[in-house]
Design a protein around this motif. Structure first.
Motif, short mmCIF file in Angstrom:
data_model
loop_
_atom_site.label_atom_id
_atom_site.label_comp_id
_atom_site.label_asym_id
_atom_site.label_seq_id
_atom_site.Cartn_x
_atom_site.Cartn_y
_atom_site.Cartn_z
N ALA A 62 0.84 -1.21 0.00
CA ALA A 62 0.00 0.00 0.00
C ALA A 62 0.87 1.25 0.00
O ALA A 62 0.57 2.23 -0.71
CB ALA A 62 -0.92 -0.01 1.23
N GLY A 63 1.96 1.23 0.76
CA GLY A 63 2.87 2.37 0.78
C GLY A 63 3.54 2.59 -0.55
O GLY A 63 3.70 3.74 -1.00
N TRP A 66 0.86 3.96 -2.94
CA TRP A 66 0.52 5.35 -2.61
C TRP A 66 1.60 6.33 -3.07
O TRP A 66 1.29 7.44 -3.51
CB TRP A 66 0.30 5.46 -1.10
CG TRP A 66 -0.05 6.83 -0.66
CD1 TRP A 66 -1.25 7.45 -0.80
CD2 TRP A 66 0.82 7.76 -0.04
NE1 TRP A 66 -1.20 8.72 -0.29
CE2 TRP A 66 0.08 8.93 0.19
CE3 TRP A 66 2.15 7.73 0.35
CZ2 TRP A 66 0.63 10.06 0.78
CZ3 TRP A 66 2.69 8.85 0.95
CH2 TRP A 66 1.94 9.99 1.16
N SER A 67 2.87 5.86 -2.98
CA SER A 67 3.96 6.75 -3.38
C SER A 67 4.19 6.77 -4.89
O SER A 67 5.01 7.55 -5.38
CB SER A 67 5.26 6.36 -2.67
OG SER A 67 5.66 5.07 -3.08
#
Length: 175
Positions: A62-63, A66-67
């Motif tokens: 997810a990180g 998102w980035s």
């Protein structure tokens, strides 16, 4: 040569009787943990590690999403995490066993698990045979001594009524 740690369950004092429940954990890289981590963790019943692994992968993916990181970087990070699980799989098993109150009995160096079991049980039976076969006898008290007031064993036994049978019929008599 691989190194194995031997673990035994501790439950109701019957831990060392049930030798079929001993766990031999090989130290080193676990291929199937790296390739199929979720299945490997579930197979070995490492439930907290499985939950942590799912949360870690979800958070990292997810990180990365998102980035705005590309798919190749995401794949490379997942491969690195899979390799990390492969290298730390034995540590996770040892941690789970210690959390379940298992105790580590020994460390064995052997080519495979069967040889490790044979070496461990050879050593273990020799060690227990020496401890278990000590032929000490409980005598029930200190050795008798003479002239100790108040102790019944310090007095000589009474002389029988009919005399003494043997070479000296009366105690203290001349020969």
């Amino acid at each position: 040569m691989p190194v194995y740690t031997v673990h035994a369950p501790v439950s109701n004092g019957a831990d060392l009787v049930a030798t079929d429940k001993f766990a031999f954990v090989r130290d080193g890289f676990h291929f199937w943990a790296a390739v199929a981590g979720l299945i490997w963790l579930a197979w070995h019943r490492l439930w907290l590690a499985l939950i942590g692994w799912i949360l870690l992968l979800s958070a990292v993916n997810a990180g990365l999403a998102w980035s705005g990181v590309g798919s190749r970087t995401t794949l490379a990070v997942n491969v690195v995490l899979a390799l990390l699980l492969g290298f730390e799989a034995a540590s996770l098993r040892r941690w789970t066993l210690s959390r379940r109150k298992w105790r580590m009995l020994d460390v064995v160096v052997a080519d495979d698990e069967e040889t490790a079991e044979r070496r461990f049980f050879d050593r273990w039976t020799k060690r227990n045979r020496v401890v278990g076969n000590s032929h000490s006898v409980e005598r029930g008290g200190p050795p008798p001594t003479r002239n100790v007031p108040g102790q019944p064993f310090s007095k000589p036994p009474p002389i029988p009524q009919g005399g003494i049978i043997g070479l000296f019929p009366e105690p203290g008599a001349s020969r």
